[in-house]
Design an enzyme around this catalytic site. Structure first.
Site, short mmCIF file in Angstrom:
data_model
loop_
_atom_site.label_atom_id
_atom_site.label_comp_id
_atom_site.label_asym_id
_atom_site.label_seq_id
_atom_site.Cartn_x
_atom_site.Cartn_y
_atom_site.Cartn_z
N GLY A 1 -14.61 -6.99 -13.26
CA GLY A 1 -14.54 -6.32 -11.97
C GLY A 1 -15.03 -4.89 -12.07
N ASN A 2 -14.76 -4.09 -11.05
CA ASN A 2 -15.13 -2.68 -11.08
C ASN A 2 -14.02 -1.85 -10.42
OD1 ASN A 2 -15.81 -2.26 -8.13
ND2 ASN A 2 -17.24 -3.93 -8.62
N HIS A 3 -14.19 -0.53 -10.42
CA HIS A 3 -13.11 0.37 -9.99
C HIS A 3 -13.06 0.61 -8.49
CE1 HIS A 3 -11.57 1.35 -13.90
NE2 HIS A 3 -12.78 1.63 -14.34
#
Ligand code: CTP
Ligand code: CA
Length: 224
Positions: free
Chosen positions: A33-35
Site C-alpha cells: 500500500g501507500n501512505h
C-alpha cells in the site's frame, strides 16, 4: 467574494472524486500500500457537495468519515477503482482523481498465507492500468482533474502528466515541501492548466485548497 462552498455553483452536476490509496494483495493477510490518508479527496468531495453537486466518492481503505450528502463506494485495489470509476464516467460532468493509485500489483497473489522460509522473498509485480489516462482517452464533455505528487521538477513533470492524460487541470503537490503530503492536514500545491498558465499557492489547509479546486472547476465549466 462569496466562498465556493455556499453558492450552489455545481447544482445538477455529477462529480466523481477518487480518494485514498489503493492496496494490492500479496496473500490473504498482506498487501502493498501507500501512505495516502484520503484527506485531500474527502475534502474535495465535501467542497463539491457544499457547492451543490451530486457527488460520488470512490475511496480506498481509510478511517475517514464520509462527508454528509456524499455517496461513497469503497474499493481496495487499482483494478477495483478503475471498474468503479469507468462505470460512472459516461454520466459524469467532473472527475477529480485525488487517489494515490498503486502503479503495480503482485503478479500472482498467494492463495494461502505465505510461510517464512528462505532469507529473501522476491515478489514479481506487473503494471496496473492507468485509470486517468484511460479517462483522458475517452473524454467527451467531462472536466478531468488529476493530481501529481512530485519531489523534484514539479512544474515540468506536472505539465507532462497534464498533456499525456488529456486533463483540464492538474494539482501538482510538492511533497518535499514542509507541510505537504500524506499525513498532514495541509498541502503545498500548484494548479496547472492546458493553456500553459499555472497558479502557485503557499501552504494551506486541505479544505481551503479543496474549495479553490472546486472554484476553478466551476470556472472551467462556465467557460466551456
Ligand atoms: N493515476 C491513475 N491510475 C494509475 C496511476 C495514477 O489514475 N495507475 C492517476 C492518479 O490518481 C493521479 C494521476 O494519475 O491523479 C497522477 O498520478 P502519479 O502517480 O503522480 O503519476 P503516474 O502517471 O503514475 O506517474 P509516476 O508515478 O511514474 O510519476
Ligand atoms: Ca504513480
Amino acid at each position: 467574494e462569496m466562498k465556493a462552498c455556499c453558492t450552489a455553483q455545481l447544482k445538477g452536476k455529477k462529480v466523481i472524486v477518487t480518494a485514498g490509496g489503493t492496496r494490492e494483495a500479496i496473500d490473504p493477510v498482506r498487501f502493498i500500500g501507500n501512505h495516502s490518508s484520503g484527506r485531500m479527496g474527502f475534502a474535495i468531495a465535501k467542497a463539491a457537495v457544499l457547492a451543490g453537486a451530486d457527488v460520488t466518492l470512490i475511496s480506498g481503505v481509510t478511517n475517514l468519515e464520509t462527508p454528509l450528502g456524499v455517496k461513497r463506494i469503497d474499493v481496495v485495489s487499482t483494478r477495483d477503482m478503475k471498474q468503479a470509476v469507468d462505470s460512472l464516467y459516461d454520466d459524469a460532468d467532473v472527475v477529480i482523481k485525488a487517489a494515490a493509485v498503486a502503479d503495480y500489483r503482485v503478479q500472482t497473489p498467494a492463495k494461502d498465507k505465505i510461510k517464512k522460509s528462505e532469507d529473501t522473498l522476491i515478489l514479481s509485480m506487473e503494471k496496473n492500468p492507468d485509470i486517468l489516462y484511460g479517462l483522458g482517452q475517452r473524454k467527451k464533455n467531462q472536466i478531468l482533474v488529476g493530481f501529481a505528487a512530485e519531489t523534484t521538477h514539479v512544474i515540468q513533470y506536472g505539465t507532462e502528466k497534464l498533456k499525456k492524460k488529456n486533463l483540464d487541470m492538474l494539482v501538482a503537490n510538492d511533497v518535499s515541501a514542509a507541510g505537504a503530503g500524506f499525513k498532514v492536514n495541509t498541502n503545498v500545491a500548484t494548479l496547472l492548466f492546458p493553456d500553459g498558465t499555472n497558479e502557485k499557492f503557499d501552504i494551506m489547509d486541505k479544505f481551503d485548497l479543496a474549495a479553490i479546486i472546486i472554484d476553478r472547476v466551476t470556472k472551467i465549466i462556465n467557460k466551456s
